[in-house]
Design a protein around this motif. Structure first.
Motif, mmCIF file in Angstrom:
data_model
loop_
_atom_site.group_PDB
_atom_site.id
_atom_site.type_symbol
_atom_site.label_atom_id
_atom_site.label_comp_id
_atom_site.label_asym_id
_atom_site.label_seq_id
_atom_site.Cartn_x
_atom_site.Cartn_y
_atom_site.Cartn_z
ATOM 1 N N LEU A 254 10.722 -1.787 10.338
ATOM 2 C CA LEU A 254 10.335 -3.155 10.707
ATOM 3 C C LEU A 254 10.015 -3.998 9.475
ATOM 4 N N VAL A 255 9.507 -3.363 8.427
ATOM 5 C CA VAL A 255 9.168 -4.109 7.209
ATOM 6 C C VAL A 255 10.419 -4.744 6.591
ATOM 7 N N ASN A 256 11.592 -4.182 6.873
ATOM 8 C CA ASN A 256 12.854 -4.744 6.374
ATOM 9 C C ASN A 256 13.426 -5.819 7.286
ATOM 10 N N LEU A 257 12.892 -5.934 8.486
ATOM 11 C CA LEU A 257 13.468 -6.826 9.485
ATOM 12 C C LEU A 257 12.589 -8.021 9.850
ATOM 13 N N ILE A 258 11.283 -7.913 9.564
ATOM 14 C CA ILE A 258 10.341 -8.955 9.976
ATOM 15 C C ILE A 258 9.623 -9.467 8.726
ATOM 16 N N GLU A 259 9.943 -10.659 8.314
ATOM 17 C CA GLU A 259 9.498 -11.215 7.032
ATOM 18 C C GLU A 259 7.980 -11.193 6.817
ATOM 19 N N PRO A 260 7.155 -11.542 7.794
ATOM 20 C CA PRO A 260 5.714 -11.561 7.515
ATOM 21 C C PRO A 260 5.109 -10.186 7.227
ATOM 22 N N MET A 261 5.806 -9.116 7.611
ATOM 23 C CA MET A 261 5.321 -7.753 7.365
ATOM 24 C C MET A 261 5.653 -7.388 5.923
ATOM 25 N N LYS A 262 4.627 -7.254 5.085
ATOM 26 C CA LYS A 262 4.830 -7.072 3.647
ATOM 27 C C LYS A 262 4.839 -5.614 3.209
ATOM 28 N N ALA A 263 4.153 -4.731 3.938
ATOM 29 C CA ALA A 263 4.095 -3.322 3.553
ATOM 30 C C ALA A 263 3.767 -2.487 4.781
ATOM 31 N N PHE A 264 4.136 -1.215 4.718
ATOM 32 C CA PHE A 264 3.888 -0.282 5.820
ATOM 33 C C PHE A 264 3.617 1.092 5.236
ATOM 34 N N GLN A 265 2.618 1.754 5.794
ATOM 35 C CA GLN A 265 2.373 3.156 5.463
ATOM 36 C C GLN A 265 1.823 3.852 6.686
ATOM 37 N N TRP A 266 1.947 5.163 6.700
ATOM 38 C CA TRP A 266 1.482 5.920 7.851
ATOM 39 C C TRP A 266 1.063 7.310 7.386
ATOM 40 N N GLY A 267 0.358 8.002 8.268
ATOM 41 C CA GLY A 267 -0.033 9.379 7.992
ATOM 42 C C GLY A 267 -0.563 10.040 9.250
ATOM 43 N N LYS A 268 -0.764 11.352 9.137
ATOM 44 C CA LYS A 268 -1.325 12.138 10.237
ATOM 45 C C LYS A 268 -2.776 12.457 9.913
ATOM 46 N N ASP A 269 -3.576 12.613 10.959
ATOM 47 C CA ASP A 269 -4.990 12.943 10.789
ATOM 48 C C ASP A 269 -5.133 14.288 10.086
ATOM 49 N N VAL A 270 -5.951 14.314 9.045
ATOM 50 C CA VAL A 270 -6.258 15.551 8.318
ATOM 51 C C VAL A 270 -7.772 15.740 8.174
#
Length: 109
Positions: free
Chosen positions: A35-51
């Protein structure tokens, strides 16, 4: 403390349904990240799993964080047709979801 200039973080906590396969979860995460490549206002994305060792996750297993330049950018993102289509697919695979938007504060010592 000082408010970060205009930046807004969009945090989504998720627990996928038991029947959602690991392969499907991986596919959904790739779609979310794109989505960060398709929606201009979205500037960055990161994710992770609970540890966490504290066991306070309340069943949430994944965290997704997006960065926007403003709350208006989040509103544009939420209404964007690409996001709407993806969200309908993504949310259908979640048992639990929690979304929080916040403006980061910078601690000055």
């Amino acid at each position: 403390m000082e408010e970060a200039k205009g930046v807004v973080k969009h945090v989504l906590l998720a627990k996928f349904k038991d029947e959602t396969t690991p392969e499907k979860i991986e596919e959904l995460i790739k779609g979310y990240a794109n989505l960060v490549n398709l929606i201009e206002p979205m500037k960055a994305f990161q994710w992770g799993k609970d540890v966490s060792i504290e066991n306070l996750h309340q069943g949430f297993t994944h965290v997704f964080e997006s960065t926007f330049e403003s709350t208006e950018g989040i509103a544009e993102y939420v209404a964007h047709p690409v996001h709407v289509e993806f969200a309908n697919l993504f949310l259908g695979h979640l048992e639990k979801v929690l979304v929080i938007d916040f403006k980061p504060m910078i601690a000055r010592c």
